[in-house]
Structures are given as structure tokens and as C-alpha cells.
Design a protein around this motif. Structure first.
Motif, PDB file in Angstrom:
ATOM      1  N   GLN A  71       0.839  -1.195   0.000  1.00 55.70           N
ATOM      2  CA  GLN A  71       0.000   0.000   0.000  1.00 55.70           C
ATOM      3  C   GLN A  71       0.877   1.249   0.000  1.00 55.70           C
ATOM      4  O   GLN A  71       0.546   2.242  -0.646  1.00 55.70           O
ATOM      5  CB  GLN A  71      -0.933   0.004   1.207  1.00 55.70           C
ATOM      6  CG  GLN A  71      -2.042  -1.017   1.097  1.00 55.70           C
ATOM      7  CD  GLN A  71      -2.981  -0.988   2.288  1.00 55.70           C
ATOM      8  OE1 GLN A  71      -2.640  -0.495   3.366  1.00 55.70           O
ATOM      9  NE2 GLN A  71      -4.177  -1.550   2.107  1.00 55.70           N
ATOM     10  N   GLU A  72       2.010   1.175   0.675  1.00 56.06           N
ATOM     11  CA  GLU A  72       2.941   2.306   0.697  1.00 56.06           C
ATOM     12  C   GLU A  72       3.486   2.573  -0.701  1.00 56.06           C
ATOM     13  O   GLU A  72       3.604   3.734  -1.118  1.00 56.06           O
ATOM     14  CB  GLU A  72       4.096   2.029   1.671  1.00 56.06           C
ATOM     15  CG  GLU A  72       3.677   2.019   3.134  1.00 56.06           C
ATOM     16  CD  GLU A  72       3.037   0.706   3.596  1.00 56.06           C
ATOM     17  OE1 GLU A  72       3.002  -0.298   2.832  1.00 56.06           O
ATOM     18  OE2 GLU A  72       2.530   0.689   4.732  1.00 56.06           O
ATOM     19  N   ASP A  73       3.822   1.507  -1.432  1.00 62.66           N
ATOM     20  CA  ASP A  73       4.313   1.667  -2.803  1.00 62.66           C
ATOM     21  C   ASP A  73       3.259   2.346  -3.672  1.00 62.66           C
ATOM     22  O   ASP A  73       3.569   3.282  -4.412  1.00 62.66           O
ATOM     23  CB  ASP A  73       4.650   0.310  -3.439  1.00 62.66           C
ATOM     24  CG  ASP A  73       5.806  -0.412  -2.786  1.00 62.66           C
ATOM     25  OD1 ASP A  73       6.693   0.249  -2.203  1.00 62.66           O
ATOM     26  OD2 ASP A  73       5.825  -1.665  -2.866  1.00 62.66           O
ATOM     27  N   LEU A  74       2.022   1.861  -3.585  1.00 58.64           N
ATOM     28  CA  LEU A  74       0.950   2.423  -4.394  1.00 58.64           C
ATOM     29  C   LEU A  74       0.689   3.883  -4.021  1.00 58.64           C
ATOM     30  O   LEU A  74       0.474   4.722  -4.893  1.00 58.64           O
ATOM     31  CB  LEU A  74      -0.331   1.600  -4.267  1.00 58.64           C
ATOM     32  CG  LEU A  74      -1.516   2.078  -5.099  1.00 58.64           C
ATOM     33  CD1 LEU A  74      -1.167   2.160  -6.585  1.00 58.64           C
ATOM     34  CD2 LEU A  74      -2.720   1.156  -4.888  1.00 58.64           C
ATOM     35  N   ALA A  75       0.732   4.169  -2.739  1.00 57.01           N
ATOM     36  CA  ALA A  75       0.535   5.552  -2.296  1.00 57.01           C
ATOM     37  C   ALA A  75       1.616   6.455  -2.892  1.00 57.01           C
ATOM     38  O   ALA A  75       1.315   7.528  -3.419  1.00 57.01           O
ATOM     39  CB  ALA A  75       0.557   5.622  -0.769  1.00 57.01           C
ATOM     40  N   GLU A  76       2.848   6.021  -2.831  1.00 61.21           N
ATOM     41  CA  GLU A  76       3.945   6.825  -3.375  1.00 61.21           C
ATOM     42  C   GLU A  76       3.812   6.998  -4.888  1.00 61.21           C
ATOM     43  O   GLU A  76       3.962   8.104  -5.407  1.00 61.21           O
ATOM     44  CB  GLU A  76       5.287   6.173  -3.040  1.00 61.21           C
ATOM     45  CG  GLU A  76       6.473   7.009  -3.475  1.00 61.21           C
ATOM     46  CD  GLU A  76       7.797   6.427  -3.037  1.00 61.21           C
ATOM     47  OE1 GLU A  76       8.778   6.618  -3.776  1.00 61.21           O
ATOM     48  OE2 GLU A  76       7.851   5.783  -1.972  1.00 61.21           O
ATOM     49  N   LEU A  77       3.508   5.917  -5.590  1.00 63.44           N
ATOM     50  CA  LEU A  77       3.386   5.978  -7.047  1.00 63.44           C
ATOM     51  C   LEU A  77       2.203   6.837  -7.497  1.00 63.44           C
ATOM     52  O   LEU A  77       2.251   7.465  -8.555  1.00 63.44           O
ATOM     53  CB  LEU A  77       3.244   4.568  -7.629  1.00 63.44           C
ATOM     54  CG  LEU A  77       4.487   3.685  -7.566  1.00 63.44           C
ATOM     55  CD1 LEU A  77       4.128   2.237  -7.909  1.00 63.44           C
ATOM     56  CD2 LEU A  77       5.562   4.214  -8.505  1.00 63.44           C
ATOM     57  N   SER A  78       1.141   6.831  -6.706  1.00 62.54           N
ATOM     58  CA  SER A  78      -0.073   7.563  -7.088  1.00 62.54           C
ATOM     59  C   SER A  78      -0.117   8.986  -6.543  1.00 62.54           C
ATOM     60  O   SER A  78      -0.964   9.782  -6.960  1.00 62.54           O
ATOM     61  CB  SER A  78      -1.316   6.807  -6.625  1.00 62.54           C
ATOM     62  OG  SER A  78      -1.374   6.778  -5.209  1.00 62.54           O
ATOM     63  N   GLY A  79       0.755   9.291  -5.586  1.00 64.26           N
ATOM     64  CA  GLY A  79       0.729  10.613  -4.968  1.00 64.26           C
ATOM     65  C   GLY A  79      -0.379  10.770  -3.942  1.00 64.26           C
ATOM     66  O   GLY A  79      -0.725  11.892  -3.559  1.00 64.26           O
ATOM     67  N   LEU A  80      -0.939   9.657  -3.500  1.00 63.24           N
ATOM     68  CA  LEU A  80      -2.008   9.675  -2.494  1.00 63.24           C
ATOM     69  C   LEU A  80      -1.446   9.169  -1.171  1.00 63.24           C
ATOM     70  O   LEU A  80      -0.356   8.594  -1.118  1.00 63.24           O
ATOM     71  CB  LEU A  80      -3.174   8.806  -2.958  1.00 63.24           C
ATOM     72  CG  LEU A  80      -3.817   9.243  -4.278  1.00 63.24           C
ATOM     73  CD1 LEU A  80      -4.781   8.190  -4.787  1.00 63.24           C
ATOM     74  CD2 LEU A  80      -4.511  10.582  -4.111  1.00 63.24           C
TER      75      LEU A  80
END
Length: 121
Positions: free
Chosen positions: A20-29
Motif C-alpha cells: 500500500q505504501e508503494d501504491l501511495a507513493e506511485l499515485s501521490g495519495l
């Protein structure tokens, strides 16, 4: 059991071996937003945020919506990613609205899709 946006995003994230941390970083959320989206049925998300997530997952917003609500696929030659034309049209039109209006309409659209999906089950 019906699937929802959070389930579909979580499935795609795990398939790509992202946290989830990776996705947050990649998405800017925020991680909190990603976590809440994946674990709850209350899916208030704007088209802009869904676009950010789709981009981070190397897919399209209409494809996520289509798979989350299991709409019937159309012939491959009708559009590039086999997403029903109405989903593509609505998501494209949402991107042309002012941000506040797009967010309000996006949430209504997701609510409508959930209603359609639940009435078909």
C-alpha cells in the motif's frame, strides 16, 4: 459476493507485488487513503484520484471500474481495452469538468454503478 473498487485495486496492487505504501507513493495519495479505499465499502473517490491509482497500476480508470463491477465485456475491436463504451465516455467527460464538479459527479457515478451491480445480483 460482489467486488468493489477497493477489492479490484487491492487485487491489482498485490498482483504487481506492491505494498500500500508503494501504491501511495506511485499515485501521490496517502497510505491512509489507499488503506481505507481497499478495506471499506464506502468508496467515495474522485476521478482524479482513481486516475492516479490507475496510472500507478499501469492500467486505465475505465478498466478498473469495469472489472470492479463486472460489466459485460465488448468485442475487442470496439475499443482498445474491452471496456464498455459508456464507462469510457463517462470517465472521459468527468475529466473535462472543473475539479469540484468532477469529484461530486464521480462519487455519484460510482454510487450508480454499485446500485446497478447490486440490482443485477
Amino acid at each position: 459476493m460482489s467486488i468493489n473498487l477497493g477489492d479490484e485495486i487491492s487485487r491489482r496492487r498485490r498482483d504487481q507485488k506492491l505494498t500500500q505504501e508503494d501504491l501511495a507513493e506511485l499515485s501521490g495519495l496517502s497510505v491512509n487513503f489507499i488503506s481505507r479505499l481497499e478495506r471499506t465499502k464506502n468508496q467515495n473517490i474522485s476521478i482524479q484520484k482513481l486516475d492516479s491509482i490507475a496510472c500507478a497500476l499501469n492500467t486505465t480508470t475505465p478498466d478498473i471500474i469495469n472489472n470492479a463491477y463486472r460489466f459485460k465485456k465488448v468485442k475487442a475491436d470496439e475499443n482498445q481495452d474491452n471496456t464498455p463504451a459508456f464507462i469510457q465516455k463517462v470517465t472521459n467527460e468527468l475529466r473535462n469538468l472543473p475539479k469540484n464538479q468532477a469529484e461530486h459527479v464521480s462519487k455519484s457515478f460510482i454510487g450508480l454503478l454499485k446500485e446497478i451491480n447490486s440490482s443485477n445480483n
